[in-house]
Design a protein around this motif. Structure first.
Motif, PDB file in Angstrom:
ATOM      1  N   VAL A 225       0.834  -1.206   0.000  1.00 55.06           N
ATOM      2  CA  VAL A 225       0.000   0.000   0.000  1.00 55.06           C
ATOM      3  C   VAL A 225       0.861   1.244   0.000  1.00 55.06           C
ATOM      4  O   VAL A 225       0.556   2.233  -0.694  1.00 55.06           O
ATOM      5  CB  VAL A 225      -0.936  -0.020   1.224  1.00 55.06           C
ATOM      6  CG1 VAL A 225      -1.757   1.262   1.301  1.00 55.06           C
ATOM      7  CG2 VAL A 225      -1.854  -1.224   1.170  1.00 55.06           C
ATOM      8  N   ALA A 226       1.946   1.211   0.768  1.00 57.95           N
ATOM      9  CA  ALA A 226       2.770   2.412   0.919  1.00 57.95           C
ATOM     10  C   ALA A 226       4.115   2.320   0.231  1.00 57.95           C
ATOM     11  O   ALA A 226       4.829   3.327   0.177  1.00 57.95           O
ATOM     12  CB  ALA A 226       2.984   2.693   2.412  1.00 57.95           C
ATOM     13  N   LEU A 303      -6.790   7.028   1.662  1.00 49.08           N
ATOM     14  CA  LEU A 303      -5.432   6.497   1.785  1.00 49.08           C
ATOM     15  C   LEU A 303      -4.516   7.051   0.699  1.00 49.08           C
ATOM     16  O   LEU A 303      -3.324   7.304   0.947  1.00 49.08           O
ATOM     17  CB  LEU A 303      -5.471   4.964   1.709  1.00 49.08           C
ATOM     18  CG  LEU A 303      -6.205   4.240   2.840  1.00 49.08           C
ATOM     19  CD1 LEU A 303      -6.100   2.736   2.659  1.00 49.08           C
ATOM     20  CD2 LEU A 303      -5.675   4.647   4.204  1.00 49.08           C
ATOM     21  N   LEU A 304      -5.040   7.211  -0.522  1.00 45.98           N
ATOM     22  CA  LEU A 304      -4.219   7.810  -1.587  1.00 45.98           C
ATOM     23  C   LEU A 304      -3.811   9.229  -1.235  1.00 45.98           C
ATOM     24  O   LEU A 304      -2.650   9.637  -1.459  1.00 45.98           O
ATOM     25  CB  LEU A 304      -4.990   7.773  -2.910  1.00 45.98           C
ATOM     26  CG  LEU A 304      -5.221   6.388  -3.536  1.00 45.98           C
ATOM     27  CD1 LEU A 304      -6.034   6.516  -4.812  1.00 45.98           C
ATOM     28  CD2 LEU A 304      -3.898   5.686  -3.820  1.00 45.98           C
ATOM     29  N   HIS A 305      -4.742  10.011  -0.700  1.00 43.85           N
ATOM     30  CA  HIS A 305      -4.387  11.376  -0.276  1.00 43.85           C
ATOM     31  C   HIS A 305      -3.462  11.355   0.931  1.00 43.85           C
ATOM     32  O   HIS A 305      -2.620  12.253   1.076  1.00 43.85           O
ATOM     33  CB  HIS A 305      -5.660  12.163   0.056  1.00 43.85           C
ATOM     34  CG  HIS A 305      -6.430  12.577  -1.160  1.00 43.85           C
ATOM     35  ND1 HIS A 305      -6.075  13.667  -1.929  1.00 43.85           N
ATOM     36  CD2 HIS A 305      -7.532  12.030  -1.750  1.00 43.85           C
ATOM     37  CE1 HIS A 305      -6.928  13.795  -2.941  1.00 43.85           C
ATOM     38  NE2 HIS A 305      -7.826  12.822  -2.859  1.00 43.85           N
ATOM     39  N   LEU A 306      -3.588  10.341   1.777  1.00 38.08           N
ATOM     40  CA  LEU A 306      -2.683  10.230   2.915  1.00 38.08           C
ATOM     41  C   LEU A 306      -1.248   9.995   2.445  1.00 38.08           C
ATOM     42  O   LEU A 306      -0.288  10.474   3.076  1.00 38.08           O
ATOM     43  CB  LEU A 306      -3.135   9.076   3.820  1.00 38.08           C
ATOM     44  CG  LEU A 306      -2.390   8.889   5.138  1.00 38.08           C
ATOM     45  CD1 LEU A 306      -2.619  10.076   6.069  1.00 38.08           C
ATOM     46  CD2 LEU A 306      -2.831   7.599   5.823  1.00 38.08           C
ATOM     47  N   ARG A 332      -5.822  17.941   4.685  1.00 34.88           N
ATOM     48  CA  ARG A 332      -7.234  18.316   4.842  1.00 34.88           C
ATOM     49  C   ARG A 332      -8.146  17.311   4.143  1.00 34.88           C
ATOM     50  O   ARG A 332      -9.169  16.895   4.693  1.00 34.88           O
ATOM     51  CB  ARG A 332      -7.441  19.721   4.286  1.00 34.88           C
ATOM     52  CG  ARG A 332      -8.819  20.310   4.576  1.00 34.88           C
ATOM     53  CD  ARG A 332      -8.955  21.713   3.990  1.00 34.88           C
ATOM     54  NE  ARG A 332      -7.861  22.573   4.389  1.00 34.88           N
ATOM     55  CZ  ARG A 332      -6.874  22.976   3.572  1.00 34.88           C
ATOM     56  NH1 ARG A 332      -6.881  22.569   2.300  1.00 34.88           N
ATOM     57  NH2 ARG A 332      -5.898  23.758   4.002  1.00 34.88           N
ATOM     58  N   THR A 333      -7.800  16.932   2.930  1.00 31.66           N
ATOM     59  CA  THR A 333      -8.646  15.985   2.180  1.00 31.66           C
ATOM     60  C   THR A 333      -8.643  14.607   2.820  1.00 31.66           C
ATOM     61  O   THR A 333      -9.692  13.941   2.909  1.00 31.66           O
ATOM     62  CB  THR A 333      -8.157  15.891   0.726  1.00 31.66           C
ATOM     63  OG1 THR A 333      -8.094  17.196   0.146  1.00 31.66           O
ATOM     64  CG2 THR A 333      -9.082  15.018  -0.089  1.00 31.66           C
ATOM     65  N   ALA A 334      -7.478  14.133   3.275  1.00 30.79           N
ATOM     66  CA  ALA A 334      -7.406  12.814   3.909  1.00 30.79           C
ATOM     67  C   ALA A 334      -8.223  12.771   5.193  1.00 30.79           C
ATOM     68  O   ALA A 334      -8.941  11.799   5.461  1.00 30.79           O
ATOM     69  CB  ALA A 334      -5.947  12.449   4.188  1.00 30.79           C
ATOM     70  N   SER A 335      -8.137  13.793   6.002  1.00 28.71           N
ATOM     71  CA  SER A 335      -8.922  13.826   7.242  1.00 28.71           C
ATOM     72  C   SER A 335     -10.414  13.884   6.948  1.00 28.71           C
ATOM     73  O   SER A 335     -11.225  13.279   7.658  1.00 28.71           O
ATOM     74  CB  SER A 335      -8.503  15.042   8.082  1.00 28.71           C
ATOM     75  OG  SER A 335      -8.759  16.257   7.371  1.00 28.71           O
ATOM     76  N   LEU A 336     -10.784  14.580   5.858  1.00 26.24           N
ATOM     77  CA  LEU A 336     -12.197  14.644   5.495  1.00 26.24           C
ATOM     78  C   LEU A 336     -12.713  13.295   5.025  1.00 26.24           C
ATOM     79  O   LEU A 336     -13.807  12.865   5.409  1.00 26.24           O
ATOM     80  CB  LEU A 336     -12.392  15.707   4.401  1.00 26.24           C
ATOM     81  CG  LEU A 336     -13.821  15.883   3.866  1.00 26.24           C
ATOM     82  CD1 LEU A 336     -14.751  16.366   4.974  1.00 26.24           C
ATOM     83  CD2 LEU A 336     -13.841  16.863   2.694  1.00 26.24           C
ATOM     84  N   ARG A 375       5.165   6.405  10.473  1.00 23.48           N
ATOM     85  CA  ARG A 375       3.861   6.408  11.151  1.00 23.48           C
ATOM     86  C   ARG A 375       2.718   6.623  10.155  1.00 23.48           C
ATOM     87  O   ARG A 375       1.636   6.068  10.301  1.00 23.48           O
ATOM     88  CB  ARG A 375       3.852   7.485  12.239  1.00 23.48           C
ATOM     89  CG  ARG A 375       4.828   7.203  13.370  1.00 23.48           C
ATOM     90  CD  ARG A 375       4.987   8.398  14.283  1.00 23.48           C
ATOM     91  NE  ARG A 375       3.803   8.587  15.119  1.00 23.48           N
ATOM     92  CZ  ARG A 375       3.626   8.006  16.309  1.00 23.48           C
ATOM     93  NH1 ARG A 375       4.545   7.187  16.794  1.00 23.48           N
ATOM     94  NH2 ARG A 375       2.535   8.232  17.014  1.00 23.48           N
ATOM     95  N   ARG A 376       2.984   7.414   9.139  1.00 28.48           N
ATOM     96  CA  ARG A 376       1.975   7.595   8.088  1.00 28.48           C
ATOM     97  C   ARG A 376       1.732   6.291   7.338  1.00 28.48           C
ATOM     98  O   ARG A 376       0.578   5.883   7.118  1.00 28.48           O
ATOM     99  CB  ARG A 376       2.458   8.686   7.124  1.00 28.48           C
ATOM    100  CG  ARG A 376       1.575   8.910   5.913  1.00 28.48           C
ATOM    101  CD  ARG A 376       2.391   9.531   4.798  1.00 28.48           C
ATOM    102  NE  ARG A 376       3.480   8.646   4.403  1.00 28.48           N
ATOM    103  CZ  ARG A 376       4.558   9.062   3.716  1.00 28.48           C
ATOM    104  NH1 ARG A 376       4.688  10.333   3.372  1.00 28.48           N
ATOM    105  NH2 ARG A 376       5.511   8.217   3.384  1.00 28.48           N
TER     106      ARG A 376
END
Length: 924
Positions: A225-226, A303-306, A332-336, A375-376
């Protein structure tokens, strides 16, 4: 003459000899016959080169399955072949008396496992291990097996069980696109490589009908994933939502056209697996509705925005690292999309919480840039792993049956193949370790040999390499590259040497999940994440170990090893079957056979050694108890001339065997079974068979009987023969019993029918007698009444005439006797009096006078009028008739209507009865 019969002319002798020379050369070379060898044990000699040539010849002749003793070799055709997997072919293999006599096929293995489920040889449960390199066709082979079981494990007589099997089959097939979308990715060797292992358990009831299934997954490569290697891609589902989402869904998931994501490499490549609609439809069939699907895809977009959140290194270690300017929008987008507070999300990735001391004091320490990235990535891997496990649980809830509804199972193990890349890390080590354990299981099952190794886990790459070299210095399977600057070690696997880098190996093994990340996800307002990360979990998760607990923290290797050992326990408790998938070329092209690539795969799986062992060894092992229980029927074939059922001396030619079983009662039974081997061998032998072609004798150990495949087939044929004889005996007895029962039932039915007919006849006669009695009584009453009326009428006439007639008539005795005879026969006289011929006028009058018993006197003194010849009927003596009187004679439907009682000898009421009848008709 011979040439003319064969249609040749003398001029063609040279051409015929040339053809014969070519055929002989081809026969000596063996090129033509190679593709006809269905079993590689028949290749002579058995070497890598001869096996390779045989597989290449069969592959070019479109024969993609070949037996290799106890293993089936499957070559990937890289082209669709519908007729090779049609339902008609499935039924042909299922209905065949001996499927192993047919051409090698994956259906042969499926039918063998299905028949073994019904046998008494333990273990009853079966398992099929499908192994091979990435892209060799393991997933397709598993699909074909599931399709085969769905067809043959359904009752044709019961429509309900057939529909259940179809439903399970459809749901299992629908689970494949979902699991492939979330668990497969494009790698260097395969565009649709499974990045997880799965064990599919097909559950059967007592009638061997498929009632359900269960899926168990192993070692999902969540690090993909990462982190993706060069020229590789992330999981298919990320590319599907980016390419297949509609305009409204793009706005909802914040996926605008042309946006670049760091965790989405090579988006320009178009693969067949990028079909988003297939995945959505399959999820819908599994019970995942559209709102839940949108929620899942929204989390994946988060997850992609993260992954686009990049941190800048902080100059002051006491200050946390701040996200870059272009990454603030991604935060901002990932948290939303994830339903998390923006400040809490950013703070969790920037600051680490430390608990120390007995009082568990909390310290907050800013993380360096590398740790922020870690951590991300850990947050993304944690979410994706929980989401994948949730999908597996949804699939199991859709296809799994109740525990009480199934008794046995057939397991399909589809694991990742052996991997060796330029850069190999912990993932490749676990994958290859799993393949090593499976290879050891294969060796243990067929060679009765097993080895095992254990590795320590130090805290750094250098220490890890040092401790590995120190602990395993004497092992020939371990080495290291002294010229390499990077810390690494080399493991010589059964498939070849692989170099593993120790950098980052320890961190990946620990796979730490900070508790604050779990607490962060528990604060999510997203419905899906709230279900994946409950606030008050019933059990403490592995990611949240207690600080005061002394139990060791579970690592990636420990968890994977535990699940792998559990899998091996399941495999050891079943009868395993093996399918080796071979990839002819790495380009995925049809009719292309690259010998170098296939040769490396043959060396990796040890196929040549397997062929040698299968040809000369005894791969089938059955305990004494199970052997006796299954083959004790063969004692019926024992010759009657033998020394007895409990003879301690085996017959001549039997294999020597010294019983050492703890159960002494099994010894004579096994000896009796061994006495039947010559009978079975002679029955199976043909005049053209040689001594070398006969099966090798079995070997009996202390607790088990070791036999070959050919001997097992011979024993099964003998057992089938005995069962057939018993079945014929039972059928004959049943037919005799049924014949006797039918005859008895027929006799009883005939007696019942005779009794019923007698009863009905008696009732009918009684009814006839009753009717005749009624008619008789009515006739008597009517006759008495008519006689009374006639007598009354005649009495009036006689009084009138006797008053006018003379007192006496002078008659002769002859006339007197004549009149008396006429009086007794008055009906005849009445008829004669009305006849047209034969009687004179005087005689006619005399007859009438006598019939009516008129007073004797002169006939001329009485005037009697008779009917004219052309008149019908009889007129009255008192007056001329007003109409004609006719006799209507019609046969009565009554049976006794023509029988009337005899009249009185001197009754003269007949003529008056006719008058009364006419009188009654006129009044009616």
């Amino acid at each position: 003459m011979l040439q003319q019969v064969n249609g040749h002319n003398p001029g063609s002798d040279g051409q015929a000899r040339e053809y014969l020379r070519e055929d002989l050369q081809e026969f000596l070379d063996g090129e033509v016959l190679l593709y006809q060898l269905d079993d590689l044990t028949r290749v002579n000699p058995v070497t890598l080169e001869t096996v390779l040539r045989c597989l290449q010849a069969r592959y070019m002749a479109d024969r993609f399955y070949t037996n290799a003793g106890c293993t089936l070799v499957a070559l990937n055709p890289f082209k669709p072949i519908p007729q090779l997997y049609s339902p008609e072919l499935m039924r042909e293999y299922h209905a065949a008396p001996q499927p192993q006599k047919l051409k090698p096929h994956v259906f042969t293995v499926g039918e063998q496992t299905y028949r073994n489920v019904k046998s008494l040889i333990e273990p009853v449960n079966q398992s099929i291990v499908v192994s091979g390199e990435s892209g060799a066709g393991k997933t397709w082979t598993s699909r074909c097996l599931m399709k085969f079981y769905a067809v043959v494990a359904a009752s044709p007589a019961s429509w309900e069980t057939h529909k259940i099997a179809e439903r399970i089959e459809q749901r299992i097939l629908n689970s494949n696109p979902v699991m492939e979308a979330f668990g497969n990715a494009c790698t260097l060797r395969n565009n649709n490589s499974s990045r997880f292992g799965k064990f599919i358990q097909l559950q059967l009831n007592r009638a061997q009908q498929m009632t359900g299934a269960a899926v168990q997954t192993y070692l999902l490569e969540k690090t993909r994933v990462a982190c993706q290697a060069s020229s590789e891609r992330n999981f298919h589902i990320f590319y599907q939502i980016c390419k297949g989402a509609s305009e409204d869904e793009r706005l909802q998931w914040h996926l605008p056209e042309g946006v670049a994501f760091s965790w989405l490499p090579n988006p320009e490549r178009s693969l067949e697996e990028d079909c988003f609609e297939v995945t959505r439809e399959a999820m819908l069939h599994l019970g995942i509705d559209t709102p839940t699907q949108n929620n899942i895809f929204k989390v994946l977009a988060g997850l992609l925005h993260l992954g686009n959140i990049q941190f800048a290194a902080s100059e002051d270690e006491a200050q946390p690292c701040q996200p870059m300017d272009d990454a603030k929008c991604s935060v901002r987008t990932a948290s939303l999309l994830l339903g998390l507070p923006e400040d809490v999300l950013l703070e969790t990735m920037q600051i680490r919480t430390i608990r120390a001391g007995r009082q568990q004091q909390v310290f907050r320490k800013p993380c360096p840039r590398a740790e922020c990235d870690t951590r991300r990535d850990c947050l993304a891997k944690l979410i994706y792993a929980r989401l994948f496990d949730w999908l597996v649980s949804v699939i199991n809830s859709s296809i799994c049956a109740d525990t009480d509804s199934w008794t046995t199972f057939i397991g399909l193990l589809d694991v990742y193949g052996f991997e060796s890349f330029p850069d190999n890390s912990l993932e490749q080590l676990c994958i290859n370790y799993a393949n090593e354990k499976l290879q050891q299981h294969f060796v243990a099952h067929y060679l009765r040999a097993q080895q095992e190794c254990r590795l320590n886990r130090p805290s750094s790459a250098a220490q890890l390499q040092t401790r590995i070299e120190t602990a395993l210095a004497g092992s020939p399977c371990l080495g290291h590259n002294k010229l390499s600057r990077e810390p690494s070690f080399i493991v010589v696997h059964y498939a070849g040497p692989v170099r593993y880098h120790t950098a980052g190996l320890v961190e990946k093994n620990k796979d730490p999940v900070p508790p604050e990340l779990t607490r962060l996800l528990q604060q999510s307002r997203d419905p899906l994440l709230m279900g994946l990360f409950p606030t008050n979990p019933k059990e403490k998760t592995q990611e949240e170990p207690s600080g005061q607990s002394r139990n060791p923290v579970l690592t990636v290797v420990s968890k994977f090893k535990a699940s792998l050992e559990q899998l091996l326990q399941v495999l050891h408790s079943t009868t395993p079957h093996y399918i080796r998938c071979i990839k002819p070329n790495s380009q995925g092209q049809a009719q292309t056979f690259v010998q170098e690539e296939v040769l490396s795969q043959l060396e990796a799986c040890g196929l040549v050694e397997t062929i040698h062992i299968s040809a000369a060894g005894f791969p089938i092992r059955i305990s004494h108890q199970n052997f006796v229980e299954r083959y004790k029927l063969l004692r019926r074939l024992r010759p009657h001339t033998s020394s007895g059922p409990h003879s301690p001396y085996p017959a001549k030619g039997l294999p020597e065997w010294c019983p050492h079983s703890e159960e002494a009662t099994l010894e004579p039974l096994i000896q009796d079974i061994l006495h039947t081997l010559p009978v079975l061998t002679q029955a199976a032998a043909t005049p053209g068979d040689s001594a070398e072609a006969m099966p090798a004798p079995m070997h009996c150990g202390r607790t088990k009987v070791f036999i070959t495949d050919s001997m097992l087939e011979l024993l099964e044929c003998g057992r089938a023969q005995v069962l057939e004889q018993c079945a014929r005996c039972i059928q004959g007895g049943w037919r005799r019993h049924r014949h006797r029962e039918q005859a008895r039932q027929r006799r009883a039915a005939m007696l019942i029918q005779a009794a019923i007919r007698s009863w009905l006849t008696r009732k009918h006669i009684q009814r006839l007698h009753a009717a005749a009695t009624v008619i008789k009584h009515a006739w008597q009453k009517w006759r008495i009444r008519m006689a009374y009326l006639a007598a009354k009428e005649l009495d009036g006439v006689e009084e009138k005439h006797f008053s006018q007639a003379p007192c006496s008539l002078s008659t002769s005795p002859l006339q007197t006797r004549f009149l008396e005879a006429i009086i007794r026969l008055w009906p005849l006289g009445l008829v004669l009096a009305n006849t047209a011929m034969g009687v004179s006028s005087f005689q006619r009058k005399l007859v009438v006078w006598a019939c009516l018993q008129l007073p004797r006197g002169s006939p001329s003194s009485y005037s009697v009028q008779t009917a004219q010849q052309d008149q019908a009927g009889v007129t009255s003596i008192r007056a001329l008739p007003q109409g004609s009187i006719k006799f209507h004679c019609r046969k009565s439907p009554l049976r006794y209507a023509d029988i009337c009682p005899e009249p009185s000898p001197y009754s003269v009421t007949g003529f008056n009865q006719i008058l009364l009848e006419r009188h009654r008709l006129i009044h009616m």
